[in-house]
Structure formats: structure tokens, C-alpha cells
Design a protein around this motif. Structure first.
Motif, PDB file in Angstrom:
ATOM      1  N   TRP C 339       8.892   0.423  -6.306  1.00  0.00           N
ATOM      2  CA  TRP C 339       8.555   0.493  -4.879  1.00  0.00           C
ATOM      3  C   TRP C 339       7.517   1.575  -4.586  1.00  0.00           C
ATOM      4  CZ3 TRP C 339       9.366   4.924  -2.052  1.00  0.00           C
ATOM      5  CH2 TRP C 339      10.264   5.869  -2.558  1.00  0.00           C
ATOM      6  N   PHE C 340       7.549   2.694  -5.340  1.00  0.00           N
ATOM      7  CA  PHE C 340       6.653   3.785  -4.990  1.00  0.00           C
ATOM      8  C   PHE C 340       5.190   3.467  -5.333  1.00  0.00           C
ATOM      9  CE2 PHE C 340       4.914   8.176  -5.606  1.00  0.00           C
ATOM     10  CZ  PHE C 340       4.967   8.524  -4.270  1.00  0.00           C
ATOM     11  N   VAL C 341       4.982   2.668  -6.373  1.00  0.00           N
ATOM     12  CA  VAL C 341       3.618   2.217  -6.658  1.00  0.00           C
ATOM     13  C   VAL C 341       3.092   1.457  -5.438  1.00  0.00           C
ATOM     14  CG1 VAL C 341       2.200   0.772  -8.150  1.00  0.00           C
ATOM     15  CG2 VAL C 341       4.034   2.143  -9.140  1.00  0.00           C
ATOM     16  N   GLY C 342       3.944   0.609  -4.863  1.00  0.00           N
ATOM     17  CA  GLY C 342       3.561  -0.110  -3.658  1.00  0.00           C
ATOM     18  C   GLY C 342       3.223   0.832  -2.511  1.00  0.00           C
ATOM     19  N   VAL C 343       4.035   1.882  -2.345  1.00  0.00           N
ATOM     20  CA  VAL C 343       3.785   2.856  -1.277  1.00  0.00           C
ATOM     21  C   VAL C 343       2.419   3.513  -1.462  1.00  0.00           C
ATOM     22  CG1 VAL C 343       4.468   5.132  -0.411  1.00  0.00           C
ATOM     23  CG2 VAL C 343       6.196   3.363  -0.748  1.00  0.00           C
ATOM     24  N   LEU C 344       2.098   3.893  -2.702  1.00  0.00           N
ATOM     25  CA  LEU C 344       0.828   4.569  -2.956  1.00  0.00           C
ATOM     26  C   LEU C 344      -0.363   3.664  -2.651  1.00  0.00           C
ATOM     27  CD1 LEU C 344       1.467   6.512  -6.253  1.00  0.00           C
ATOM     28  CD2 LEU C 344       0.931   7.446  -4.012  1.00  0.00           C
ATOM     29  N   VAL C 345      -0.266   2.403  -3.096  1.00  0.00           N
ATOM     30  CA  VAL C 345      -1.375   1.472  -2.864  1.00  0.00           C
ATOM     31  C   VAL C 345      -1.526   1.223  -1.364  1.00  0.00           C
ATOM     32  CG1 VAL C 345      -2.211  -0.847  -3.325  1.00  0.00           C
ATOM     33  CG2 VAL C 345      -1.119   0.456  -5.150  1.00  0.00           C
ATOM     34  N   LEU C 346      -0.396   1.071  -0.675  1.00  0.00           N
ATOM     35  CA  LEU C 346      -0.458   0.880   0.781  1.00  0.00           C
ATOM     36  C   LEU C 346      -0.996   2.126   1.480  1.00  0.00           C
ATOM     37  CD1 LEU C 346       2.825  -1.071   1.541  1.00  0.00           C
ATOM     38  CD2 LEU C 346       0.481  -1.917   1.648  1.00  0.00           C
ATOM     39  N   MET C 347      -0.708   3.319   0.920  1.00  0.00           N
ATOM     40  CA  MET C 347      -1.236   4.546   1.515  1.00  0.00           C
ATOM     41  C   MET C 347      -2.769   4.532   1.495  1.00  0.00           C
ATOM     42  SD  MET C 347      -0.916   8.541   0.351  1.00  0.00           S
ATOM     43  CE  MET C 347      -2.157   8.311  -0.929  1.00  0.00           C
ATOM     44  N   VAL C 348      -3.334   4.136   0.358  1.00  0.00           N
ATOM     45  CA  VAL C 348      -4.804   4.061   0.287  1.00  0.00           C
ATOM     46  C   VAL C 348      -5.324   3.082   1.335  1.00  0.00           C
ATOM     47  CG1 VAL C 348      -6.769   3.484  -1.165  1.00  0.00           C
ATOM     48  CG2 VAL C 348      -4.831   4.694  -2.146  1.00  0.00           C
ATOM     49  N   TYR C 349      -4.634   1.923   1.459  1.00  0.00           N
ATOM     50  CA  TYR C 349      -5.076   0.938   2.453  1.00  0.00           C
ATOM     51  C   TYR C 349      -4.975   1.505   3.867  1.00  0.00           C
ATOM     52  CZ  TYR C 349      -5.690  -3.488   4.848  1.00  0.00           C
ATOM     53  OH  TYR C 349      -6.163  -4.483   5.661  1.00  0.00           O
ATOM     54  N   THR C 350      -3.862   2.186   4.144  1.00  0.00           N
ATOM     55  CA  THR C 350      -3.674   2.778   5.474  1.00  0.00           C
ATOM     56  C   THR C 350      -4.778   3.790   5.770  1.00  0.00           C
ATOM     57  OG1 THR C 350      -1.304   2.570   5.091  1.00  0.00           O
ATOM     58  CG2 THR C 350      -1.987   3.904   6.962  1.00  0.00           C
TER      59      THR C 350
END
Lengths: 364, 364, 364
Positions: C339-350
Motif C-alpha cells: 500500500w505504501f508504494v501506492g501512497v508514494l506514487v499518488l503523492m507525486v501525482y498530488t
């Protein structure tokens, strides 16, 4: 010399060796026929490259693929060094830098991509030693980064900036040569087992004895150097005849012809399912340009050039070198290749070549 | 406190602890002797770092290498935070930003490279948990990207641009702190097994009891913070004495001394073939600077600084941070290291340091 | 059509299909109620996307996840193509380019990141076919690099530079379409076994017969295209109502709604532990935008546009595309996600979305 003569008799490609004396005669008789000399020199380099390829493989058969690849890269890059030295002596620093950047990009993209494509058309999936490839890709990336720092931090305009770039370039050159020496120690002595290739059954032609092979390597390299010099003299004027921009000539044509010998070895390795040899030649050769050829040229410019040469490149060349080394890291990461990986890498190279071909002359 | 005193008696390095009271005395008696205070503070940090290193390893022995590494990174970065806070209060935003960028680059390149080199000189090939290293390298890359966006999209000149950069920096700071919290949840709770180190036989000195270790960690960190503050006060004037540029001081000297404690732990881990500890400290510490220290400084600048601080960096610093994090991803990708990988990573760091040392002061 | 009707009866989400005729009615009756049409079109796209998702999975069940993913990407990107064609015809080249760059970034970061997060919240660690993911990430990187060259080498100011950029863009477009064709040959014919997914037990709902699934795929795609066109017409004016900048609309809103159908499939794959499907859709779709949609738009601009369109992007968009593709390479490298890999990738998108939202309109 028996095996060498036997090789020449059986391989029709080597009959092109006749163009070597023809070229030297042509240069004596018609030194101004640039287009003729250009064509003759390209024709003369092809069989010399083939000869060099067989000699290297004979040595590689004794020493393991990757050490043979390194050896090949060292001798192969003598050509690039000789070409660049001629340009350096004439003070043509733009051509020197274009050929350094072009050699890195061409070795990394064209040589690697075409090896993957040629090998992949014959074999479904090819495997190679990914640990060795990763070490070499990392080495290449870091070596190239070193070349890029002066371009990234320089201010072109001011006098202070120019002095800074020049001091930085000289200091970098020394650091790069030290690193190159340590790299040799690493790959030839302390960790040479890392560079041993994946086992591959097919060996191809019978290898020559090591003595003949080494003598051929040395002798042919010298002839290649002589031919290359004529090539450099004629290429600029021939380029105008063929409608090519100077950027395209320095980056693509000089790099392709200068690297022809290594390419023959790399492609022949790929066709024999010995991708370790191909990857070793392509990445090793590119690293060597960055870690050895480029800094030697900077230091020699203090001795034989009209003024000190810096390591500051045209921004487009910086972008192309960065993309080329990132591409190499990406595609060699898995230790497997297929024909389409080759197509993709060649596509990037074609895009670069196309861009340079179309580039308005003023910009380079 | 028995094991702590026993440690001090047996380890001659710790006798340097005498410089800690000497430094505080020196500051009281001769507050203007900047060069003396600079030398004393560096000498005082060395034994404190060694003490911190042993305490961290004692905790790590109980909790697993990577959790111990994380713990160490948290406490070690208090030093960087205290240094930056002092500069922030004085409104020296250029120094704050240089020390943030310098800490990321120094942890990623110098700490990682020197760990690989020191470990590689003792062990032929070292292996570490590549899954954990990859997660940390990816985290570091993405955290650093977040820091770079304001620099990549800003227009320095206009008033609209400045307001935009300021709003963006504050919003980014909040987002980064949220991500840092989620990262803690991930590495300490939901997926802590991913951060467990590769088994490694050699343990070295007998570990302290956890109570002593934790108390030492806390106490020594406070003393390091006090010493660091004197160091910051004296470093700028001492730098002029030693002929260093301000960019070099902020980026290299502050980062090296500020990270001395963590480096001692990382290097000692590498010499004991526990590279997981070293990689965990180096990458974890760099991520923490990007995800926690930098955004906290931005938010605190609204409270204690003379004006809000942005996340807009000097373009050269942006390039160096990007190259540093790409290098970390590249070299930790395989989970194996040798001395030459360390040499390469240190070469990139040396190039950066050399560039900053030579840089004309106006440019930074 | 029995299984289709059964699906609609059992899935409350599909009741939203009622908004499709409502939208067409609304357009006939109140063609100027842009905000209403905008809301209706978004509501209408959601159930269509869900339908498309189930149809694709039914086909994927027969052909293997990655081929199904490719198929889905092809049909899903028809939406993006239709949207861009409408803008092209109107000569709104800035919107076309923003939607191309936005689709690459959104598919790579948002679709991939949200898939990792949604899957990771349900499963502790998810594994997927890393060989396939690496090939796709490399393909995406190289395809995106091709798009960036005109921006990296162009001189915006001069007339020569403009002619150069235009010729280069047309030549690149042809090269990209050839590469796309070869890529299809590779993934669907010569090496389709590379794209076969990791075995995953859970299959979810019963698949439809292939005939029904293919017919649904085709039919629903046409309806999505019609709805998307209304969406494009209304989005610009609705954006002003909601206080969004044009850059944000083109890059984020158009890309999110245009990719809604594929996202539904990717997210549903992730929730069923079939990350191969998700990664295949996300990276395949982004590659297809770069290798197929973008060059087709350039070539069509000669026929239906008011002037030839180039491939020169706003520098900020170039940086975002590069970071997005590097992120994809980095996180798919290991073949495992949490899940945290997803959070990091979404952080870049955000961060990208936030930057575009705050960007002063003049800069884009």
C-alpha cells in the motif's frame, strides 16, 4: 601468420582489404578528391573491422567474454582517440566534443540496440550476465554524470565562469583517469570473476593461437588508425557534398565509422548468442570514452592544442548522453533481451540522428 | 551506567570526550575565537558520534538492523534539524536550503559510498536485503522529487510567481509530513518484516542493556545538538580563514559534521558486514531530511523566521539532488556491493564537492 | 444480451446508465447549460466505465491478463483520441498537448498508484510478472523520450527553429507509429508468452461469453466517445465556474475522466489480486498515448487542423512526463507492491495536480 592468411582466403568480406592500399595510393595521388577518399576509407575500415573482430574473439575464447570485451574496447577506442587527437591538434574543439558525446551515445544506443535486434532475430530470448551488465551500466552512468557537471554548473557568459569551467574540467580529468585506473584494477584483478560470461555452447569458427591473435589485434589497430585519419580529413568536405550538417557528421558519422571495428565484434557476438560479449563491448567502450578518452583529450589540450579544452558540452548533447545512459541502465537491468528491446533502443538512436540531421547549423 | 563507563575506559577514541567540556569552556572564555571553537567542536563531535554509534547498535541488536537504522536516522537528524533551526532563526535561508540539499546529497553519496568502500575493502562481495533497499531508494527518489517541483515550475522574476512558489511550498510541506507519517506506519507497523536485515553472523562488541542504550542515545543526542550549535556559529568565519566558499560550507562541511554521528554507525555496520544497517541509515536519513526536516523548516519559518521560506533551490543543487537519488537507486538495485561501487559513488560526491569548492561565490 | 442485462439488474452502479439518455436529452434541450452537462457527462461515464471493465475482464479471462490489458488500453484510449480530435478540429493545440501529457502522467501515476494502494489495502504484499512490467516500463520510458526531443532541442524564437520543430515532429510521428506497429507484433505475436500474467486464484464474477463481451466492449466504447465529446464541450466553461486553471483542466480533469473506463478495470483488477491486469492497463495505456495517439494527432493536424501541430510541450509538462515514467520504472522494477508504494506514487501525482492548480494562468 598461417591462420590469418587462411581466414582471408575463406572470408570474401576480407577481400575488401584491397581497398586499404588503394586508399593510401589515392591519398598520395589525389589528396583533394575528398568524396573519393571518404568512400575508400569507409570501404577499407569494414574488412579491418572484421579482422579485428575475429582476433578479439580468439583472445576472448582464452580469457572469458567480458575480459575479451574490455580488451576489445581498449583497442577499439584507440581509433576514437586517434580521430579526436587529429581534431584536437587542429583546434577543432567542437568536433572533438561532438565525437566524444557521439561515441558515448552511439556505443550505448546503436551498438547495444543493434546487438539486441540482430541477436533477437535469431534467438527467441537471450540471456546474459545481469550482475556484470549492471556494474557496467552503473559505471557508465556515473562516468557520464562526471562529464555533465561542468555543463550543468557553468555560466557561459562571464570571464569568472570561463576560468571556473576550465579549472573544473582539468581537475575532473585527473579524477576520471584515477577512477579509470581503479576500474581496471577492479575488473581485471580483484573482481574479474564478476565479468565472466554466462555459459554459451556455440563457439563458431576455430580460434587463432593467442600469439597470432594479439599480433593481429595490435597491427590491424594501427592500420585502422591510419585509415581513420584519412577518413577524418575527408569527412567534413564529403559531408557538404552529401548535404549533412556538421553536428550530424561529428555525432553520428564519425562515431559510427570510428566504432565500426567494435560493432563488428559486438554484432558477431550477438549472432552467436554471446550477448555478454556484446554488452561488454558496448557499455565498456562507452565508459572508456567517458573515463579515459575524454579526460586524456582535456589534459593533452594543454600540451598540443592551441588553448585548454573544457568539458562543457552543447546542452542538447548533455540531454542525449543522459538519456542514452539511462536507457542502457533500464534495458540491461533484467539480463534478458528480445528483438523488440533492440528496436526500441534503435528508435531512440534514430530520433537523435534525425534531430541532428534536421538541426539548423547555427544551434549545435 | 556501568557498561557506558567500561566502554569509555576501553576505547581510546572516547577519551576525546574531554574536548566537550573544553569546547563549552572555550565558548564562555573566548566567544570570538571562531577558528579555535570550530576545531574544538569538530573534535568534540567525533567521540560523541562513536558513543551514539555503539548505543544505536545495542538497540539495533534487539530490534533488527533496519528498524535500528531508522531509529538512528531519526535521532541523528535531530542534529541537522537543530543546525538548520539556528540558521532559520537568523533568517539565513540560503544556508538552511544548502544544508538541506547538502544533507540529502552527503547521506546518499558520501555515507553510502564510503560504507560500500570500507565494507568492500574487508569483504569480497557484500550482500544486503535488496527489497528493503529498493523500497528506501524509491521513497528517497519520490521524496526528493517533491522538493524539486517548486524549483522546476517557478518563475523567479515576477511577483505572481513568488506568491505561487510560497503557497506551493507550504502546501507541499503539509503533504510531505503526512507522507512521512504514513511511511512510519508502513515501516514500523504494517510491513516491518520488509525492513528486517539479512542474517549476519559477526556481532562485534557486547551490546549494552536496552535501558542504558536508549538513555545514552537520548543524552548524547542533546550534547551533540549543543556542540553543533557552537559549530554553526563558528563555521562561517572559520571557512573564510580556510579559504572555502559559502556554498561549499553549507553543502559539504555542515552536512559532513552534522551527519558524523550517523556516519560512524553506518561505517561500523559496513565493517561488520551488516550493510543493511549502513544502507538503512544512509537512505533512511536522506529520506527523512526530505520528508520531515525540510517541510518542518518551511512551516516553522512562518512562526520563527523573519519571512516564509520556500522550497525553491539553486538549480545546481536540484541537479545534484536528482543525480544523487538516481545513483542511490542504481547502485542499491542489485543488493550486492563491492569496493569499486563505493569508489564510483564517492567519485560523484568528490565531483560535486570539487565543483562547489571552485564555484565563483556569486553563482550559488 | 442476457448476461449483460443480468449484470445490469444485479449491479446498482449500472443504474447510473440512466444518466446517458438524460445527458443526450439535456444537450438537445439546454445546449448552453455547461455546468449541468458537465456533471451529467461525468455521471454518465461512471457506469459505462464499469460495464467496459466487466467486458474487458471477460475477454481477459480467455486471453490472459496482459493481452486483455492491451486490448483494454486500445479501446480505452479511443476516448482520449476522440476528445483530442474534437480539440484538434477547433485548433485548440494547447488543450490537445495538455491532454496528451496529462493522459501519460495520469495513467502512469494515478492509475498505477491507486491500483497499488487499493490492492495493498486488501492484500499484504502483491506480486506481479516483473518481466512483463519491466518491458512495458522500458517501452513507456523510450516512447516518452521520443515525445520530449523536440522540446529539448527547439529554439522557440526563430523562424528556422519553428520550421525545424515542425519537420522533426512530423518525422517523429511516422517513426513512432512504425514502432507502435512493431510493438503490437511483439506483444501479440512473437513474444505474447512474456505478457502472460502470474497465476492468481480468485476470478470474481462469472465471465460473459466472448461474443457478448466483445460486442459490449465495442458498443460501450462508442457511447463513451459520444459522452466524452459533450464532456469536452462543457468542461472549459464548467472549469471557470469551479475556479480551475486551464492547465489543471487539460492535464488533470480531462485525463481523469477520459481514462475513467480503464481506471475502473485497473482498480477492479487490483482488488482481485490481479495486478498484472492493472499494471498492463496503466503502462500499456500510457505507452499507447505516446506511441499512437500523439503521433496520429500530429499527422491528422495536417488534414483537419487549421495548421500543423508540433510535439513541442511546455517545459513543466516535459519534467512531469519524465518524472512519471522514471517513477513507473522504479516502482515496477521489483514485481512486488504494498500500500505504501501506492501512497508514494499518488503523492507525486498530488504534487503535480497541486502545482497545476496553483499555477498562475500565464505560465502554462
Amino acid at each position: 601468420m598461417n591462420p590469418l592468411l587462411k581466414e582471408i582466403r575463406h572470408n570474401p568480406l576480407l577481400w575488401l582489404l584491397a581497398f586499404v592500399p588503394a586508399l593510401f595510393a589515392g591519398q598520395k595521388l589525389k589528396p583533394d578528391a575528398h568524396t573519393l577518399l571518404f568512400v575508400l576509407s569507409v570501404l577499407a575500415i569494414v574488412p579491418l573491422a572484421a579482422l579485428l573482430s575475429h582476433a578479439t574473439e580468439s583472445v576472448a575464447a582464452k580469457t572469458g567474454d567480458a575480459v575479451g570485451g574490455l580488451l576489445n574496447a581498449t583497442l577499439g577506442n584507440l581509433t576514437e582517440l586517434v580521430i579526436a587527437l587529429a581534431a584536437l591538434r587542429a583546434g577543432e574543439y567542437a568536433l572533438v566534443k561532438a565525437s566524444v558525446a557521439g561515441a558515448i551515445v552511439t556505443n550505448t544506443l546503436f551498438m547495444l540496440g543493434a546487438s539486441f535486434l540482430l541477436g533477437g532475430l535469431k534467438y527467441h530470448v537471450q540471456e546474459y550476465n545481469r550482475v556484470s551488465a549492471r556494474v557496467q551500466a552503473a559505471l557508465l552512468f556515473l562516468a557520464t554524470v562526471a562529464l555533465l557537471i561542468p555543463s550543468a554548473t557553468s555560466e557561459a557568459d562571464s570571464a569568472t565562469g570561463a576560468a571556473f569551467t576550465q579549472t573544473l574540467s582539468a581537475a575532473l580529468a585527473v579524477l576520471l583517469i584515477i577512477t579509470y585506473g581503479l576500474g581496471m584494477l577492479f575488473s581485471l584483478k580483484t573482481h574479474r570473476e564478476l565479468f565472466a560470461g554466462v555459459e554459451s555452447g556455440e563457439v563458431g569458427e576455430a580460434p587463432w593461437p593467442v600469439g597470432v591473435a594479439v599480433a593481429t589485434l595490435a597491427g590491424v589497430t594501427v592500420v585502422v588508425a591510419l585509415v581513420s585519419e584519412i577518413f577524418v580529413e575527408s569527412v567534413q568536405e564529403a559531408a557538404v557534398t552529401f548535404g549533412m550538417t556538421p553536428a550530424f557528421v561529428g555525432f553520428i558519422v564519425v562515431a559510427l565509422v570510428g566504432g565500426a571495428a567494435e560493432m563488428a565484434s559486438a554484432f558477431s557476438g550477438a549472432r552467436k548468442n554471446r550477448l555478454d560479449l556484446s554488452v561488454g563491448i558496448a557499455l565498456g567502450s562507452a565508459s572508456q570514452i567517458a573515463l579515459f578518452v575524454a579526460p586524456v583529450l582535456v589534459l593533452l589540450s594543454y600540451v598540443i592544442g592551441p588553448a585548454p579544452m573544457t568539458l562543457q558540452f552543447w546542452p542538447g548533447a548533455v540531454v542525449m548522453m543522459l538519456i542514452a545512459t539511462m536507457t542502457a541502465s533500464l534495458v540491461t537491468n533484467s539480463g534478458r533481451s528480445t528483438w523488440f528491446v533492440g528496436v526500441l533502443v534503435l528508435m531512440v538512436y534514430t530520433i537523435f540522428a534525425m534531430t541532428l540531421y534536421l538541426l539548423p547549423p547555427r544551434v549545435q
